[in-house]
Design an enzyme around this catalytic site. Structure first.
Site, PDB file in Angstrom:
ATOM      1  CB  SER A   1      22.629  49.827   4.261  1.00 49.89           C
ATOM      2  OG  SER A   1      22.224  50.679   4.963  1.00 49.89           O
TER       3      SER A   1
ATOM      4  CE1 TYR B   1      17.542  50.420   2.394  1.00 49.91           C
ATOM      5  CE2 TYR B   1      18.629  50.912   4.351  1.00 49.91           C
ATOM      6  CZ  TYR B   1      18.611  50.872   2.966  1.00 49.91           C
ATOM      7  OH  TYR B   1      19.670  51.342   2.420  1.00 49.91           O
TER       8      TYR B   1
HETATM    9  N1  LIG Z   1      21.557  56.843  -0.123  1.00 50.82           N
HETATM   10  C1  LIG Z   1      21.921  56.495   1.073  1.00 50.82           C
HETATM   11  O1  LIG Z   1      22.196  57.227   2.052  1.00 50.82           O
HETATM   12  C2  LIG Z   1      22.103  54.865   1.263  1.00 50.82           C
HETATM   13  C3  LIG Z   1      22.708  54.519   2.506  1.00 50.82           C
HETATM   14  C4  LIG Z   1      22.935  53.097   2.734  1.00 50.82           C
HETATM   15  C5  LIG Z   1      22.669  52.169   1.276  1.00 50.82           C
HETATM   16  N2  LIG Z   1      22.220  52.865   0.346  1.00 50.82           N
HETATM   17  C6  LIG Z   1      21.947  51.770  -0.619  1.00 50.82           C
HETATM   18  O2  LIG Z   1      22.395  52.298  -2.087  1.00 50.82           O
HETATM   19  C7  LIG Z   1      21.717  52.012  -3.034  1.00 50.82           C
HETATM   20  C8  LIG Z   1      21.350  52.899  -4.078  1.00 50.82           C
HETATM   21  O3  LIG Z   1      20.791  54.124  -3.151  1.00 50.82           O
HETATM   22  P1  LIG Z   1      20.743  55.500  -3.719  1.00 50.82           P
HETATM   23  O4  LIG Z   1      21.011  56.364  -2.508  1.00 50.82           O
HETATM   24  O5  LIG Z   1      21.499  55.937  -5.084  1.00 50.82           O
HETATM   25  O6  LIG Z   1      18.873  55.573  -4.009  1.00 50.82           O
HETATM   26  P2  LIG Z   1      18.175  56.289  -5.239  1.00 50.82           P
HETATM   27  O7  LIG Z   1      18.763  57.655  -5.533  1.00 50.82           O
HETATM   28  O8  LIG Z   1      16.733  56.264  -4.617  1.00 50.82           O
HETATM   29  O9  LIG Z   1      18.198  55.234  -6.450  1.00 50.82           O
HETATM   30  C9  LIG Z   1      17.950  53.957  -6.387  1.00 50.82           C
HETATM   31  C10 LIG Z   1      17.976  53.385  -7.765  1.00 50.82           C
HETATM   32  O10 LIG Z   1      17.309  52.210  -7.569  1.00 50.82           O
HETATM   33  C11 LIG Z   1      16.473  52.044  -8.772  1.00 50.82           C
HETATM   34  N3  LIG Z   1      15.273  51.251  -8.424  1.00 50.82           N
HETATM   35  C12 LIG Z   1      14.294  51.370  -7.373  1.00 50.82           C
HETATM   36  N4  LIG Z   1      13.340  50.575  -7.364  1.00 50.82           N
HETATM   37  C13 LIG Z   1      13.516  49.966  -8.406  1.00 50.82           C
HETATM   38  C14 LIG Z   1      12.875  48.949  -9.066  1.00 50.82           C
HETATM   39  N5  LIG Z   1      11.759  48.366  -8.604  1.00 50.82           N
HETATM   40  N6  LIG Z   1      13.134  48.290 -10.350  1.00 50.82           N
HETATM   41  C15 LIG Z   1      14.320  48.798 -10.780  1.00 50.82           C
HETATM   42  N7  LIG Z   1      15.091  49.601 -10.242  1.00 50.82           N
HETATM   43  C16 LIG Z   1      14.600  50.371  -9.054  1.00 50.82           C
HETATM   44  C17 LIG Z   1      16.046  53.340  -9.026  1.00 50.82           C
HETATM   45  O11 LIG Z   1      15.844  53.437 -10.536  1.00 50.82           O
HETATM   46  P3  LIG Z   1      14.300  53.716 -10.958  1.00 50.82           P
HETATM   47  O12 LIG Z   1      13.676  54.497  -9.957  1.00 50.82           O
HETATM   48  O13 LIG Z   1      14.643  54.308 -12.255  1.00 50.82           O
HETATM   49  O14 LIG Z   1      13.731  52.247 -11.350  1.00 50.82           O
HETATM   50  C18 LIG Z   1      17.536  54.271  -8.862  1.00 50.82           C
HETATM   51  O15 LIG Z   1      18.295  54.043  -9.943  1.00 50.82           O
HETATM   52  C19 LIG Z   1      20.450  51.276  -2.518  1.00 50.82           C
HETATM   53  O16 LIG Z   1      20.281  49.992  -2.478  1.00 50.82           O
HETATM   54  C20 LIG Z   1      20.267  51.785  -1.359  1.00 50.82           C
HETATM   55  O17 LIG Z   1      19.743  51.091  -0.122  1.00 50.82           O
HETATM   56  C21 LIG Z   1      21.991  54.288   0.342  1.00 50.82           C
END
Ligand SMILES: NC(=O)c1ccc[n+]([C@@H]2O[C@H](COP(=O)([O-])OP(=O)(O)OC[C@H]3O[C@@H](n4cnc5c(N)ncnc54)[C@H](OP(=O)(O)O)[C@@H]3O)[C@@H](O)[C@H]2O)c1
Length: 255
Positions: free
Chosen positions: A133, A146
């Site tokens: 991130s 985080y």
């Molecule tokens: N969106 C942003 O603005 C942003 C910015 C910077 C970095 N990121 C990073 O990008 C990555 C994906 O983020 P996103 O925005 O796509 O988030 P999201 O929409 O909340 O999706 C998160 C994913 O992680 C899985 N997950 C969460 N807890 C889990 C657990 N305990 N065991 C297994 N799987 C788990 C969820 O699946 P289930 O709930 O089905 O388990 C889901 O598939 C993350 O690492 C996040 O930190 C996101």
């Protein structure tokens, strides 16, 4: 090409599944919401190994690798994507939840990488993709655990790339800024809206996934997206000052 993606049920992980499938990859998809993985696999109609797991338990996080490789062959690309984000005043943060975040966002990806690395090195090919991130470069107020998790993952990722030079195994470190997913939307709701926050560029999961696939294909070291945030990697001290000075305040609930 066998691509394994954690957190593939929604958001960036789901977009990555579609983007790699479009390149003809076979997929291992891991997350807790199995019905979402089933729906994505049905829609993509390629070969896929699906595994329902809570990856916040690092001791069990690698259980799926052997059966996935037995079914689809060795993992060529591991995408460490699963993660959660907590935004709260640090003095009120729940310690157990914070430490669960650290296990999911840091200890599990490190374990998964450690598990697939010997095979990749023996084959002289492969890629590790770490979805860190921009918080790793410019930590956001209100994201105590985080920030720690993404800083740790990004640093591990950057160091590993140098260590693996010449082995045929490549590491891509990904620095997303705000991306329009469930996590991104919930994150915005936690801050008071300000003039500067309304001006911040927000990306899409599909475009980020396209850039990640391209980085794997072209062996690029890192992806920063939306692109305008690239300046934060060039001038991290200035970016940190701007972030700490102009970040919107966290909403504090009454009581
Ligand atoms: N969106 C942003 O603005 C942003 C910015 C910077 C970095 N990121 C990073 O990008 C990555 C994906 O983020 P996103 O925005 O796509 O988030 P999201 O929409 O909340 O999706 C998160 C994913 O992680 C899985 N997950 C969460 N807890 C889990 C657990 N305990 N065991 C297994 N799987 C788990 C969820 O699946 P289930 O709930 O089905 O388990 C889901 O598939 C993350 O690492 C996040 O930190 C996101």
């Amino acid at each position: 090409m066998h691509v394994a993606i954690t957190g593939a049920s929604v958001g960036i992980g789901e977009a990555l599944a579609r983007a790699f499938a479009a390149k003809g990859a076979v997929l291992s998809l891991v997350a807790r919401r199995k019905e979402r993985l089933d729906a994505i696999a049905r829609e993509l109609s390629g070969r896929a190994f699906l595994h329902q797991a809570d990856l916040s338990v690092p001791e069990r996080a690698t259980d799926w690798i052997a059966p996935a490789e037995a079914e689809l062959g060795p993992i060529d690309v591991l995408v460490n994507n699963a993660g959660v984000q907590h935004i709260e005043p640090t003095e009120l943060a729940a310690v157990d939840a914070g430490e669960m975040l650290l296990r999911l966002n840091v200890l599990t990806p490190l374990r998964l990488t450690r598990a697939v690395l010997p095979g990749m090195m023996a084959r002289g090919s492969g890629a590790i993709v770490d979805i860190a991130s921009l918080a790793a470069i410019t930590p956001m107020p209100g994201m105590y655990y985080y920030n720690a998790s993404k800083g740790a993952l990004a640093n591990a990722s950057e160091g590993l790339r140098g260590e693996l030079r010449g082995t045929g195994v490549h590491v891509v470190t990904v620095y997303p800024g705000p991306v329009d997913t469930d996590m991104g939307r919930k994150g915005y709701e936690k801050y008071e809206p300000t003039f500067t926050s309304k001006l911040s560029p927000v990306g899409t999961a599909d475009e980020l996934a396209r850039l990640v696939v391209r980085a794997v294909e072209r062996k690029k070291a890192r992806v920063v997206y939306p692109r305008s945030y690239g300046v934060t990697l060039l001038f991290p001290r200035i970016a940190r000052w701007v972030t700490s000075r102009f970040s919107p305040p966290i909403k504090r609930l009454p009581g």
